[in-house]
Scaffold this motif. Sequence first.
Motif: not given
Length: 163
Positions: A114, A106, A118, A69-70, A56, A60, A63-67
Amino acid sequence: MDTVDRSARPAGTVVDVGLGVVFAAGTAFTAFMLATSWGGASWAFDLAVSLVVGALALLRGRWRPWAAVAGVAVAGAATALSLAADLPQEPAPVPALAMAVLVGSAIRTLRAGPAAGIAAGGVAVVALTWLSGPTGVTTIATAALAGALVLGPALRLSGGGRP
């Protein structure tokens, strides 16, 4: 060209390759050390966590911001599970470094809301780590996150991130 798009810059690729090498070497070393000290399959849990959070961190930019968060969620869940199931302490050095990369990135590139969420998640994971007491793992996780909390805003303010 978007100045926060690391994939468009050769330096970003070099950083990602370097991180990948560090993650791979650190994961292999940690798995070996856990196998020889804890025995059994104690290393398998850390290996899985290291691979997921490390991957992840390397993704990064895509897949911002999902990477981010995950990655923070996986590190947090692994930390809680390691406390509950008496597994080797998490986040181990590689997941801690990968989480710090995600948090710092992030902060550097996302909008303030966001990014703050994070960062707060990363602080919560490190605080959870301290519930098992002060160890080398807690020190590494704390130092890595502290670095992210300093470098992320510094890079943002220097023009390397979102205005």
